[in-house]
Scaffold this motif. Structure first.
Motif, PDB file in Angstrom:
ATOM      1  N   ALA A  28       0.827  -1.208   0.000  1.00  0.00           N
ATOM      2  CA  ALA A  28       0.000   0.000   0.000  1.00  0.00           C
ATOM      3  C   ALA A  28       0.859   1.256   0.000  1.00  0.00           C
ATOM      4  CB  ALA A  28      -0.934  -0.007   1.219  1.00  0.00           C
ATOM      5  N   HIS A  29       1.956   1.241   0.763  1.00  0.00           N
ATOM      6  CA  HIS A  29       2.859   2.388   0.815  1.00  0.00           C
ATOM      7  C   HIS A  29       3.431   2.689  -0.573  1.00  0.00           C
ATOM      8  CE1 HIS A  29       6.153   4.972   2.325  1.00  0.00           C
ATOM      9  NE2 HIS A  29       6.895   4.328   1.452  1.00  0.00           N
ATOM     10  N   TYR A  30       3.981   1.667  -1.227  1.00  0.00           N
ATOM     11  CA  TYR A  30       4.584   1.884  -2.541  1.00  0.00           C
ATOM     12  C   TYR A  30       3.520   2.251  -3.583  1.00  0.00           C
ATOM     13  CZ  TYR A  30       8.955  -0.056  -0.753  1.00  0.00           C
ATOM     14  OH  TYR A  30      10.108  -0.278  -0.039  1.00  0.00           O
ATOM     15  N   ARG A  31       2.341   1.639  -3.468  1.00  0.00           N
ATOM     16  CA  ARG A  31       1.271   1.920  -4.424  1.00  0.00           C
ATOM     17  C   ARG A  31       0.805   3.363  -4.319  1.00  0.00           C
ATOM     18  NH1 ARG A  31      -3.770   0.854  -2.806  1.00  0.00           N
ATOM     19  NH2 ARG A  31      -3.127  -0.953  -1.563  1.00  0.00           N
ATOM     20  N   LEU A  32       0.601   3.834  -3.112  1.00  0.00           N
ATOM     21  CA  LEU A  32       0.163   5.221  -2.934  1.00  0.00           C
ATOM     22  C   LEU A  32       1.248   6.208  -3.349  1.00  0.00           C
ATOM     23  CD1 LEU A  32      -1.717   4.816   0.455  1.00  0.00           C
ATOM     24  CD2 LEU A  32      -2.723   5.084  -1.821  1.00  0.00           C
ATOM     25  N   TRP A  33       2.486   5.850  -3.080  1.00  0.00           N
ATOM     26  CA  TRP A  33       3.603   6.676  -3.520  1.00  0.00           C
ATOM     27  C   TRP A  33       3.616   6.742  -5.054  1.00  0.00           C
ATOM     28  CZ3 TRP A  33       9.359   5.392  -1.837  1.00  0.00           C
ATOM     29  CH2 TRP A  33      10.217   6.412  -2.313  1.00  0.00           C
ATOM     30  N   ALA A  34       3.386   5.586  -5.685  1.00  0.00           N
ATOM     31  CA  ALA A  34       3.353   5.547  -7.147  1.00  0.00           C
ATOM     32  C   ALA A  34       2.280   6.470  -7.706  1.00  0.00           C
ATOM     33  CB  ALA A  34       3.110   4.115  -7.624  1.00  0.00           C
ATOM     34  N   LEU A  35       1.122   6.513  -7.046  1.00  0.00           N
ATOM     35  CA  LEU A  35       0.053   7.386  -7.518  1.00  0.00           C
ATOM     36  C   LEU A  35       0.442   8.857  -7.436  1.00  0.00           C
ATOM     37  CD1 LEU A  35      -3.055   5.606  -5.958  1.00  0.00           C
ATOM     38  CD2 LEU A  35      -2.314   5.570  -8.350  1.00  0.00           C
ATOM     39  N   LEU A  36       1.160   9.205  -6.374  1.00  0.00           N
ATOM     40  CA  LEU A  36       1.635  10.578  -6.254  1.00  0.00           C
ATOM     41  C   LEU A  36       2.612  10.925  -7.376  1.00  0.00           C
ATOM     42  CD1 LEU A  36       2.201  10.819  -2.384  1.00  0.00           C
ATOM     43  CD2 LEU A  36       0.384  11.909  -3.717  1.00  0.00           C
ATOM     44  N   GLU A  37       3.520   9.998  -7.669  1.00  0.00           N
ATOM     45  CA  GLU A  37       4.490  10.233  -8.750  1.00  0.00           C
ATOM     46  C   GLU A  37       3.778  10.309 -10.101  1.00  0.00           C
ATOM     47  OE1 GLU A  37       7.407  11.113  -8.231  1.00  0.00           O
ATOM     48  OE2 GLU A  37       7.986  10.341  -6.268  1.00  0.00           O
ATOM     49  N   LYS A  38       2.756   9.461 -10.273  1.00  0.00           N
ATOM     50  CA  LYS A  38       2.001   9.492 -11.525  1.00  0.00           C
ATOM     51  C   LYS A  38       1.352  10.859 -11.725  1.00  0.00           C
ATOM     52  CE  LYS A  38      -2.243   8.272 -11.695  1.00  0.00           C
ATOM     53  NZ  LYS A  38      -3.550   7.571 -11.648  1.00  0.00           N
ATOM     54  N   ARG A  39       0.771  11.377 -10.670  1.00  0.00           N
ATOM     55  CA  ARG A  39       0.107  12.674 -10.777  1.00  0.00           C
ATOM     56  C   ARG A  39       1.092  13.802 -11.021  1.00  0.00           C
ATOM     57  NH1 ARG A  39      -3.680  11.029  -5.685  1.00  0.00           N
ATOM     58  NH2 ARG A  39      -5.168   9.773  -6.877  1.00  0.00           N
ATOM     59  N   ALA A  40       2.330  13.587 -10.588  1.00  0.00           N
ATOM     60  CA  ALA A  40       3.371  14.586 -10.822  1.00  0.00           C
ATOM     61  C   ALA A  40       4.001  14.437 -12.203  1.00  0.00           C
ATOM     62  CB  ALA A  40       4.445  14.478  -9.743  1.00  0.00           C
ATOM     63  N   GLY A  41       3.587  13.418 -12.947  1.00  0.00           N
ATOM     64  CA  GLY A  41       4.125  13.205 -14.283  1.00  0.00           C
ATOM     65  C   GLY A  41       5.406  12.411 -14.334  1.00  0.00           C
ATOM     66  N   ALA A  42       5.829  11.848 -13.191  1.00  0.00           N
ATOM     67  CA  ALA A  42       7.069  11.058 -13.133  1.00  0.00           C
ATOM     68  C   ALA A  42       6.740   9.597 -13.417  1.00  0.00           C
ATOM     69  CB  ALA A  42       7.732  11.220 -11.768  1.00  0.00           C
ATOM     70  N   ASN A  43       6.479   9.279 -14.666  1.00  0.00           N
ATOM     71  CA  ASN A  43       5.995   7.951 -15.026  1.00  0.00           C
ATOM     72  C   ASN A  43       7.006   6.841 -14.764  1.00  0.00           C
ATOM     73  OD1 ASN A  43       3.538   8.991 -15.847  1.00  0.00           O
ATOM     74  ND2 ASN A  43       4.182   9.240 -17.978  1.00  0.00           N
ATOM     75  N   THR A  44       8.283   7.116 -14.996  1.00  0.00           N
ATOM     76  CA  THR A  44       9.305   6.096 -14.762  1.00  0.00           C
ATOM     77  C   THR A  44       9.378   5.730 -13.280  1.00  0.00           C
ATOM     78  OG1 THR A  44      10.603   6.863 -16.650  1.00  0.00           O
ATOM     79  CG2 THR A  44      11.752   5.533 -15.005  1.00  0.00           C
ATOM     80  N   VAL A  45       9.333   6.741 -12.436  1.00  0.00           N
ATOM     81  CA  VAL A  45       9.353   6.504 -10.999  1.00  0.00           C
ATOM     82  C   VAL A  45       8.089   5.774 -10.574  1.00  0.00           C
ATOM     83  CG1 VAL A  45       9.478   7.587  -8.727  1.00  0.00           C
ATOM     84  CG2 VAL A  45      10.754   8.559 -10.638  1.00  0.00           C
ATOM     85  N   ALA A  46       6.938   6.194 -11.084  1.00  0.00           N
ATOM     86  CA  ALA A  46       5.674   5.546 -10.736  1.00  0.00           C
ATOM     87  C   ALA A  46       5.697   4.075 -11.106  1.00  0.00           C
ATOM     88  CB  ALA A  46       4.517   6.247 -11.442  1.00  0.00           C
ATOM     89  N   ARG A  47       6.199   3.760 -12.284  1.00  0.00           N
ATOM     90  CA  ARG A  47       6.250   2.360 -12.726  1.00  0.00           C
ATOM     91  C   ARG A  47       7.136   1.531 -11.805  1.00  0.00           C
ATOM     92  NH1 ARG A  47       7.389   3.355 -17.527  1.00  0.00           N
ATOM     93  NH2 ARG A  47       5.315   3.080 -18.428  1.00  0.00           N
ATOM     94  N   ALA A  48       8.274   2.092 -11.417  1.00  0.00           N
ATOM     95  CA  ALA A  48       9.177   1.376 -10.518  1.00  0.00           C
ATOM     96  C   ALA A  48       8.521   1.124  -9.163  1.00  0.00           C
ATOM     97  CB  ALA A  48      10.475   2.158 -10.348  1.00  0.00           C
ATOM     98  N   LEU A  49       7.753   2.079  -8.696  1.00  0.00           N
ATOM     99  CA  LEU A  49       7.085   1.928  -7.410  1.00  0.00           C
ATOM    100  C   LEU A  49       5.947   0.918  -7.485  1.00  0.00           C
ATOM    101  CD1 LEU A  49       7.162   5.663  -6.357  1.00  0.00           C
ATOM    102  CD2 LEU A  49       8.197   3.769  -5.079  1.00  0.00           C
ATOM    103  N   PHE A  50       5.217   0.891  -8.590  1.00  0.00           N
ATOM    104  CA  PHE A  50       4.200  -0.145  -8.754  1.00  0.00           C
ATOM    105  C   PHE A  50       4.850  -1.527  -8.741  1.00  0.00           C
ATOM    106  CE2 PHE A  50       1.266   3.074 -10.862  1.00  0.00           C
ATOM    107  CZ  PHE A  50       0.283   2.981  -9.888  1.00  0.00           C
ATOM    108  N   ALA A  51       6.003  -1.635  -9.378  1.00  0.00           N
ATOM    109  CA  ALA A  51       6.717  -2.921  -9.393  1.00  0.00           C
ATOM    110  C   ALA A  51       7.131  -3.323  -7.980  1.00  0.00           C
ATOM    111  CB  ALA A  51       7.936  -2.837 -10.306  1.00  0.00           C
TER     112      ALA A  51
END
Length: 210
Positions: A28-51
Protein backbone atom coordinates in the motif's frame (compact mmCIF):
# COMPACT_ATOMS: atom_id res chain seq x y z
CA UNK A 1 14.95 8.59 1.00
CA UNK A 2 14.59 8.78 -2.74
CA UNK A 3 16.51 10.27 -5.58
CA UNK A 4 15.44 10.96 -9.13
CA UNK A 5 17.51 11.31 -12.22
CA UNK A 6 16.69 13.98 -14.75
CA UNK A 7 13.05 13.89 -15.79
CA UNK A 8 12.08 11.37 -13.14
CA UNK A 9 14.58 8.53 -13.15
CA UNK A 10 14.81 5.48 -10.94
CA UNK A 11 13.72 5.20 -7.35
CA UNK A 12 16.65 4.84 -4.98
CA UNK A 13 16.56 4.15 -1.29
CA UNK A 14 14.34 2.14 0.96
CA UNK A 15 11.50 4.40 1.97
CA UNK A 16 12.29 4.61 5.66
CA UNK A 17 11.10 1.76 7.85
CA UNK A 18 8.76 0.29 5.26
CA UNK A 19 10.85 -2.86 4.98
CA UNK A 20 9.81 -4.06 8.44
CA UNK A 21 6.08 -3.49 7.87
CA UNK A 22 3.65 -6.30 6.91
CA UNK A 23 3.58 -7.16 3.22
CA UNK A 24 0.15 -5.62 2.62
CA UNK A 25 1.21 -2.38 4.30
CA UNK A 26 4.42 -2.22 2.26
CA UNK A 27 2.46 -2.74 -0.94
CA UNK A 28 0.00 0.00 0.00
CA UNK A 29 2.86 2.39 0.81
CA UNK A 30 4.58 1.88 -2.54
CA UNK A 31 1.27 1.92 -4.42
CA UNK A 32 0.16 5.22 -2.93
CA UNK A 33 3.60 6.68 -3.52
CA UNK A 34 3.35 5.55 -7.15
CA UNK A 35 0.05 7.39 -7.52
CA UNK A 36 1.64 10.58 -6.25
CA UNK A 37 4.49 10.23 -8.75
CA UNK A 38 2.00 9.49 -11.52
CA UNK A 39 0.11 12.67 -10.78
CA UNK A 40 3.37 14.59 -10.82
CA UNK A 41 4.13 13.21 -14.28
CA UNK A 42 7.07 11.06 -13.13
CA UNK A 43 5.99 7.95 -15.03
CA UNK A 44 9.31 6.10 -14.76
CA UNK A 45 9.35 6.50 -11.00
CA UNK A 46 5.67 5.55 -10.74
CA UNK A 47 6.25 2.36 -12.73
CA UNK A 48 9.18 1.38 -10.52
CA UNK A 49 7.08 1.93 -7.41
CA UNK A 50 4.20 -0.14 -8.75
CA UNK A 51 6.72 -2.92 -9.39
CA UNK A 52 7.96 -2.65 -5.81
CA UNK A 53 4.39 -2.77 -4.53
CA UNK A 54 3.70 -5.93 -6.53
CA UNK A 55 6.92 -7.51 -5.28
CA UNK A 56 6.06 -6.64 -1.67
CA UNK A 57 2.65 -8.33 -1.89
CA UNK A 58 1.90 -10.11 -5.18
CA UNK A 59 -1.64 -10.91 -3.99
CA UNK A 60 -2.63 -7.24 -3.62
CA UNK A 61 -5.26 -6.79 -6.33
CA UNK A 62 -5.36 -3.02 -5.83
CA UNK A 63 -1.72 -2.73 -6.90
CA UNK A 64 -2.29 -4.68 -10.11
CA UNK A 65 -5.47 -2.73 -10.85
CA UNK A 66 -3.83 0.66 -10.48
CA UNK A 67 -0.69 -0.45 -12.29
CA UNK A 68 -2.77 -1.79 -15.17
CA UNK A 69 -4.78 1.42 -15.41
CA UNK A 70 -1.56 3.43 -15.33
CA UNK A 71 -0.03 1.37 -18.15
CA UNK A 72 -3.22 1.61 -20.18
CA UNK A 73 -2.79 5.38 -20.24
CA UNK A 74 0.97 5.53 -20.55
CA UNK A 75 1.96 2.45 -22.57
CA UNK A 76 -1.28 1.20 -24.12
CA UNK A 77 -3.52 -1.88 -23.90
CA UNK A 78 -0.85 -4.52 -24.53
CA UNK A 79 1.15 -3.67 -21.43
CA UNK A 80 -2.00 -3.11 -19.39
CA UNK A 81 -3.23 -6.60 -20.27
CA UNK A 82 -0.13 -8.17 -18.77
CA UNK A 83 -0.73 -6.33 -15.50
CA UNK A 84 -4.42 -7.15 -15.31
CA UNK A 85 -3.75 -10.79 -16.17
CA UNK A 86 -1.02 -11.10 -13.54
CA UNK A 87 -3.27 -9.48 -10.97
CA UNK A 88 -6.12 -11.90 -11.61
CA UNK A 89 -3.77 -14.87 -11.42
CA UNK A 90 -2.08 -13.73 -8.23
CA UNK A 91 -5.04 -12.30 -6.32
CA UNK A 92 -7.22 -15.41 -6.48
CA UNK A 93 -9.88 -15.33 -3.77
CA UNK A 94 -9.63 -11.59 -3.20
CA UNK A 95 -12.94 -9.73 -3.30
CA UNK A 96 -11.10 -6.78 -4.86
CA UNK A 97 -10.28 -9.02 -7.81
CA UNK A 98 -13.68 -8.19 -9.29
CA UNK A 99 -12.39 -4.72 -10.14
CA UNK A 100 -9.51 -6.20 -12.11
CA UNK A 101 -12.01 -8.09 -14.27
CA UNK A 102 -14.09 -4.94 -14.60
CA UNK A 103 -11.19 -2.69 -15.58
CA UNK A 104 -9.76 -5.20 -18.04
CA UNK A 105 -13.13 -5.93 -19.65
CA UNK A 106 -13.92 -2.22 -19.90
CA UNK A 107 -10.57 -1.58 -21.54
CA UNK A 108 -11.18 -4.32 -24.12
CA UNK A 109 -14.59 -2.89 -24.89
CA UNK A 110 -13.12 0.56 -25.43
CA UNK A 111 -10.52 -0.69 -27.91
CA UNK A 112 -13.15 -2.66 -29.83
CA UNK A 113 -12.48 -6.17 -28.54
CA UNK A 114 -16.08 -7.01 -27.70
CA UNK A 115 -15.55 -10.76 -27.57
CA UNK A 116 -12.65 -10.40 -25.15
CA UNK A 117 -14.67 -8.00 -23.01
CA UNK A 118 -17.63 -10.37 -22.89
CA UNK A 119 -15.39 -13.29 -21.98
CA UNK A 120 -13.85 -11.31 -19.13
CA UNK A 121 -17.22 -10.21 -17.80
CA UNK A 122 -18.40 -13.82 -17.89
CA UNK A 123 -15.30 -15.07 -16.08
CA UNK A 124 -15.50 -12.24 -13.57
CA UNK A 125 -19.14 -12.81 -12.68
CA UNK A 126 -18.50 -16.55 -12.45
CA UNK A 127 -15.68 -15.93 -9.98
CA UNK A 128 -17.62 -13.22 -8.11
CA UNK A 129 -21.33 -13.99 -8.52
CA UNK A 130 -22.32 -11.59 -5.72
CA UNK A 131 -20.43 -8.62 -7.16
CA UNK A 132 -23.34 -6.37 -8.11
CA UNK A 133 -21.07 -3.66 -9.63
CA UNK A 134 -19.65 -6.26 -11.99
CA UNK A 135 -23.11 -7.37 -13.09
CA UNK A 136 -23.94 -3.70 -13.62
CA UNK A 137 -20.92 -3.16 -15.86
CA UNK A 138 -21.67 -6.33 -17.78
CA UNK A 139 -25.22 -5.15 -18.35
CA UNK A 140 -24.10 -1.69 -19.47
CA UNK A 141 -21.63 -3.29 -21.88
CA UNK A 142 -24.32 -5.53 -23.39
CA UNK A 143 -26.75 -2.63 -23.64
CA UNK A 144 -24.14 -0.51 -25.43
CA UNK A 145 -23.54 -3.46 -27.77
CA UNK A 146 -27.22 -3.60 -28.65
CA UNK A 147 -27.90 -6.84 -26.78
CA UNK A 148 -30.93 -5.86 -24.71
CA UNK A 149 -31.78 -9.41 -23.62
CA UNK A 150 -28.26 -10.05 -22.34
CA UNK A 151 -28.22 -6.66 -20.62
CA UNK A 152 -31.54 -7.39 -18.91
CA UNK A 153 -30.29 -10.79 -17.76
CA UNK A 154 -27.18 -9.24 -16.21
CA UNK A 155 -29.15 -6.50 -14.49
CA UNK A 156 -31.67 -9.02 -13.17
CA UNK A 157 -28.94 -11.11 -11.57
CA UNK A 158 -27.26 -8.03 -10.15
CA UNK A 159 -30.58 -6.85 -8.72
CA UNK A 160 -30.96 -10.14 -6.83
CA UNK A 161 -27.75 -9.54 -4.87
CA UNK A 162 -28.20 -8.44 -1.27
CA UNK A 163 -27.91 -5.84 0.03
CA UNK A 164 -29.46 -4.09 -2.99
CA UNK A 165 -27.14 -2.05 -5.19
CA UNK A 166 -29.30 0.86 -6.48
CA UNK A 167 -27.24 1.64 -9.62
CA UNK A 168 -28.20 -1.80 -11.00
CA UNK A 169 -31.88 -0.96 -10.65
CA UNK A 170 -31.32 2.48 -12.16
CA UNK A 171 -29.59 1.00 -15.20
CA UNK A 172 -32.17 -1.75 -15.59
CA UNK A 173 -35.01 0.77 -15.39
CA UNK A 174 -33.26 2.98 -17.92
CA UNK A 175 -32.91 0.01 -20.27
CA UNK A 176 -36.61 -0.80 -20.06
CA UNK A 177 -37.53 2.84 -20.61
CA UNK A 178 -35.25 2.99 -23.65
CA UNK A 179 -37.13 -0.03 -25.02
CA UNK A 180 -40.47 1.73 -24.57
CA UNK A 181 -41.68 -0.01 -21.41
CA UNK A 182 -42.03 2.94 -19.06
CA UNK A 183 -44.36 1.08 -16.68
CA UNK A 184 -41.86 -1.70 -16.14
CA UNK A 185 -39.09 0.87 -15.71
CA UNK A 186 -41.03 2.57 -12.92
CA UNK A 187 -41.70 -0.73 -11.15
CA UNK A 188 -38.01 -1.62 -11.21
CA UNK A 189 -36.91 1.81 -10.02
CA UNK A 190 -39.46 1.79 -7.22
CA UNK A 191 -37.97 -1.38 -5.74
CA UNK A 192 -35.08 0.65 -4.34
CA UNK A 193 -36.62 4.10 -4.35
CA UNK A 194 -34.84 5.30 -7.49
CA UNK A 195 -36.73 8.27 -8.87
CA UNK A 196 -34.49 9.19 -11.79
CA UNK A 197 -33.83 6.77 -14.61
CA UNK A 198 -31.91 7.15 -17.80
CA UNK A 199 -28.59 8.46 -16.52
CA UNK A 200 -26.89 5.14 -15.98
CA UNK A 201 -27.14 3.84 -19.53
CA UNK A 202 -24.69 6.31 -20.99
CA UNK A 203 -22.39 6.56 -18.01
CA UNK A 204 -18.82 5.42 -18.12
CA UNK A 205 -18.33 3.59 -14.82
CA UNK A 206 -14.81 2.26 -15.32
CA UNK A 207 -13.17 1.37 -12.01
CA UNK A 208 -10.76 4.11 -11.14
CA UNK A 209 -8.59 3.91 -8.08
CA UNK A 210 -6.61 7.09 -8.14
Amino acid sequence: RRRRGGGGGGVVGGGGGVGSAPARDRAAHYRLWALLEKRAGANTVARALFARAAAADPSDAATWLQWGQFECRVSGPDVARTRFKAGIQKSSGSAYQQFLYQAWATMEAKVGNADAARDLFEKGTEAHPRAAPLWLEMGLFEAASGNAAAARAAFKIGAAVTPPYPPVFEAWAALERSLGDGERAMRIAARVGVSEVGSAMGRDREAEAG
